[in-house]
Design a protein around this motif. Structure first.
Motif, PDB file in Angstrom:
ATOM      1  N   PRO A 186       0.812  -1.226   0.000  1.00 37.21           N
ATOM      2  CA  PRO A 186       0.000   0.000   0.000  1.00 37.21           C
ATOM      3  C   PRO A 186       0.844   1.275   0.000  1.00 37.21           C
ATOM      4  O   PRO A 186       1.772   1.406   0.804  1.00 37.21           O
ATOM      5  N   PRO A 187       0.542   2.209  -0.890  1.00 37.80           N
ATOM      6  CA  PRO A 187       1.276   3.479  -0.863  1.00 37.80           C
ATOM      7  C   PRO A 187       0.846   4.346   0.332  1.00 37.80           C
ATOM      8  O   PRO A 187      -0.121   4.021   1.017  1.00 37.80           O
ATOM      9  N   TYR A 188       1.575   5.444   0.548  1.00 39.61           N
ATOM     10  CA  TYR A 188       1.221   6.362   1.648  1.00 39.61           C
ATOM     11  C   TYR A 188      -0.231   6.810   1.512  1.00 39.61           C
ATOM     12  O   TYR A 188      -0.718   7.071   0.396  1.00 39.61           O
ATOM     13  N   ALA A 189      -0.881   6.955   2.623  1.00 37.45           N
ATOM     14  CA  ALA A 189      -2.260   7.483   2.705  1.00 37.45           C
ATOM     15  C   ALA A 189      -3.264   6.655   1.908  1.00 37.45           C
ATOM     16  O   ALA A 189      -4.344   7.154   1.578  1.00 37.45           O
ATOM     17  N   SER A 190      -2.906   5.393   1.593  1.00 38.86           N
ATOM     18  CA  SER A 190      -3.899   4.553   0.912  1.00 38.86           C
ATOM     19  C   SER A 190      -4.956   4.167   1.952  1.00 38.86           C
ATOM     20  O   SER A 190      -4.674   4.096   3.154  1.00 38.86           O
ATOM     21  N   CYS A 191      -6.154   3.927   1.453  1.00 36.38           N
ATOM     22  CA  CYS A 191      -7.278   3.785   2.376  1.00 36.38           C
ATOM     23  C   CYS A 191      -8.210   2.663   1.939  1.00 36.38           C
ATOM     24  O   CYS A 191      -8.708   2.665   0.804  1.00 36.38           O
ATOM     25  N   HIS A 192      -8.418   1.707   2.835  1.00 33.66           N
ATOM     26  CA  HIS A 192      -9.359   0.604   2.563  1.00 33.66           C
ATOM     27  C   HIS A 192     -10.705   1.020   3.173  1.00 33.66           C
ATOM     28  O   HIS A 192     -10.789   1.346   4.354  1.00 33.66           O
ATOM     29  N   MET A 240     -16.710  -2.857  -0.559  1.00 34.90           N
ATOM     30  CA  MET A 240     -15.343  -2.466  -0.185  1.00 34.90           C
ATOM     31  C   MET A 240     -14.716  -1.697  -1.351  1.00 34.90           C
ATOM     32  O   MET A 240     -14.953  -2.023  -2.526  1.00 34.90           O
ATOM     33  N   TYR A 241     -13.928  -0.716  -0.999  1.00 33.90           N
ATOM     34  CA  TYR A 241     -13.192   0.075  -1.992  1.00 33.90           C
ATOM     35  C   TYR A 241     -11.778   0.262  -1.487  1.00 33.90           C
ATOM     36  O   TYR A 241     -11.526   0.222  -0.285  1.00 33.90           O
ATOM     37  N   TYR A 242     -10.895   0.546  -2.433  1.00 36.15           N
ATOM     38  CA  TYR A 242      -9.502   0.795  -2.049  1.00 36.15           C
ATOM     39  C   TYR A 242      -9.018   2.044  -2.765  1.00 36.15           C
ATOM     40  O   TYR A 242      -8.939   2.056  -3.996  1.00 36.15           O
ATOM     41  N   LYS A 243      -8.727   3.064  -1.975  1.00 35.26           N
ATOM     42  CA  LYS A 243      -8.216   4.303  -2.576  1.00 35.26           C
ATOM     43  C   LYS A 243      -6.705   4.298  -2.404  1.00 35.26           C
ATOM     44  O   LYS A 243      -6.194   4.567  -1.323  1.00 35.26           O
ATOM     45  N   ASP A 280      -4.657   5.856  -4.771  1.00 34.93           N
ATOM     46  CA  ASP A 280      -4.104   6.876  -5.646  1.00 34.93           C
ATOM     47  C   ASP A 280      -4.899   8.157  -5.413  1.00 34.93           C
ATOM     48  O   ASP A 280      -6.128   8.164  -5.581  1.00 34.93           O
ATOM     49  N   SER A 281      -4.173   9.207  -5.012  1.00 32.46           N
ATOM     50  CA  SER A 281      -4.881  10.438  -4.650  1.00 32.46           C
ATOM     51  C   SER A 281      -5.616  11.052  -5.841  1.00 32.46           C
ATOM     52  O   SER A 281      -6.575  11.794  -5.665  1.00 32.46           O
ATOM     53  N   SER A 282      -5.151  10.728  -7.057  1.00 32.97           N
ATOM     54  CA  SER A 282      -5.741  11.406  -8.217  1.00 32.97           C
ATOM     55  C   SER A 282      -6.885  10.611  -8.853  1.00 32.97           C
ATOM     56  O   SER A 282      -7.428  11.033  -9.867  1.00 32.97           O
ATOM     57  N   SER A 283      -7.212   9.446  -8.301  1.00 33.44           N
ATOM     58  CA  SER A 283      -8.335   8.733  -8.917  1.00 33.44           C
ATOM     59  C   SER A 283      -9.306   8.200  -7.862  1.00 33.44           C
ATOM     60  O   SER A 283      -8.969   8.114  -6.673  1.00 33.44           O
TER      61      SER A 283
END
Ligand code: PT3
Length: 447
Positions: free
Chosen positions: A308-314, A330-333, A335-338
């Motif tokens: 997981p990259p920094y600030a990734s969020c499940h 469930m979602y996985y963010k 990437d800050s730009s998408s």
């Protein structure tokens, strides 16, 4: 820190709540009922230096392992994204009863949560307590690192898990990877100044991590740090993660690791459905943690893809469907730009019926973590102490009886006999008072 989190997981209660809520809710389209987030902290300074590192801790404004301003901005942006995503779900101003935040007890995770909340809850109207300050304090709960059995992975003091890692390291696949990378590891050991026998894959991850941070912050790195060397270390890091949470006996590893967090999340969902409880339940629970937290969670749910990259969020979202049933999405963010990617639990649909979600997720929940880790539970310890104490008493009693019988037999064989003192002494159960009243206290007689 118990807060709103101290409930046991009662599946019958959960099913009853589902039934009651389902029967009494008018059909009005899908509504969001509860959200649970688990995120990684933002960009940080390295945690350690490697032996030949030209940079030291002094090269970082706050030293090692600290959230940087990039990290603060990443979480502020995630908080703003969440404000937007949940604008109709959350109150527009901060309401202490609708959100609960827990973090691991690290500066970087605590500060990430605070940066996130600054983006999620900028003060509104009467909540502005200082003119010009677009921020308000919001509580972030934590527990000491040693007590954290929910967010800090790998969970420690689990001998069975340690055993599983040893077994994993003995698999052909693990040995093959080490073999294939032998020359690379020999080279890395020399350039990084790490004795070869100490250069575990965990150490490779640590060197990679330090170099990654240094490059991202434009620090000088040695000439051996080429893109291909970085890529190779990154691949080895992925393999190390896989080996620790998957690869071999993944279900059992999950029961000893990420299953504890899965259990907590199911408890949170159950609690959000508890209509009979008079206390308000949070609509949003967020956990501020580490890469390993997301890895352990996603491996347990079988939805892991990459570190997981920094600030990734499940994201877990609980919906009440228009037919009165409940579903979990469930979602996985990452990437800050998408927008977040939808995640689908294997053997379910993206919008997974809650009972099915619980049925699948339960498979990785330990019944008794201490027992499954093969640690003696308190109960067993007490039984052991009582058993040992009784055993000791019995042995002492037998010893005493043996000595006594031996002495008694010996005295009789040698013709010695204890005589009474005349003041009420008893011997062998016989009252000898008066018989020898004029004799010395101990008299030697020949029988
Ligand atoms: O960068 O996410 C990360 C790491 O997990 C880091 O925060 C760390 O070293 N954590 C150690 C305890 C889990």
């Amino acid at each position: 820190m118990a807060g709103p989190e101290a409930t046991a997981l009662h599946y019958p209660a959960l099913l009853l709540a589902l039934l009651v809520l389902g029967l009494h809710t008018p059909a009005a389209g899908k509504t969001l009922r509860f959200v649970n987030l688990v995120y990684r902290h933002g960009d940080r300074s390295p945690i350690v230096e490697y032996p030949t590192d030209p940079n030291t801790e002094k090269d970082w404004p706050q030293g090692f392992g600290q959230l940087t301003q990039i990290g603060m901005r990443q979480h502020y942006a995630l908080g703003q994204y969440l404000r937007n995503r949940y604008s109709r779900f959350l109150n527009s101003s901060y309401d202490r009863q609708e959100i609960y935040i827990r973090s691991t007890d690290f500066d970087r995770t605590l500060m990430s949560a605070e940066s996130n909340l600054a983006g999620l809850y900028p003060p509104q109207g009467h909540q502005i307590f200082h003119p010009g300050l677009n921020w308000q304090p919001i509580p972030v709960h934590t527990v000491p690192m040693d007590d954290d059995k929910m967010l800090l992975f790998p969970l420690k003091n689990c001998p069975r898990y340690t055993e599983l890692i040893t077994e994993t390291e003995n698999t052909d696949e693990y040995k093959k990877i080490l073999m294939e990378n032998k020359d690379f590891l020999d080279m890395l050991s020399k350039v990084a100044g790490v004795p070869r026998e100490q250069l575990s894959l965990n150490y490779v991850w640590s060197i990679y991590d330090t170099l990654f941070c240094e490059q991202l912050h434009n620090k000088t790195v040695p000439s051996w740090v080429t893109p291909s060397v970085m890529e190779r270390m990154k691949t080895l890091r992925e393999f190390y993660i896989l080996a620790h949470y998957g690869l071999y006996k993944q279900r059992e590893k999950s029961q000893l690791q990420g299953g504890m967090l899965v259990k907590k999340i199911l408890q949170n969902i159950e609690q959000s459905l508890n209509v009979s409880s008079p206390t308000p339940k949070p609509k949003l629970i967020m956990y501020s943690a580490h890469d390993t937290t997301i890895v352990a969670l996603q491996m347990a749910l079988n939805v892991y893809s990459l570190a997981p990259p920094y600030a990734s969020c499940h994201i877990f979202e609980l919906y009440l469907e228009d037919n009165g049933s409940f579903t979990v999405e469930m979602y996985y963010k990452n990437d800050s730009s998408s927008e977040p990617h939808p995640l689908t639990l294997p053997a379910c649909t993206h919008s997974c019926p809650l009972d099915r979600f619980v049925q699948i997720a339960r498979r990785v929940i330990p019944d008794d973590w201490d027992k499954e880790c093969c640690l003696p539970s308190n109960h067993i310890q007490i039984e052991l102490i009582i058993g040992l104490a009784s055993g000791c008493c019995l042995v002492l009693l037998l010893l005493f009886l043996t000595v006594w019988l031996h002495c008694h037999g010996e005295c009789q064989r040698q013709g010695y006999q204890k005589v009474a003192t005349g003041n009420g002494d008893r011997d062998n159960g016989l009252n000898l008072t008066g018989m020898l009243s004029k004799e010395k206290p101990w008299d030697l007689r020949v029988i």
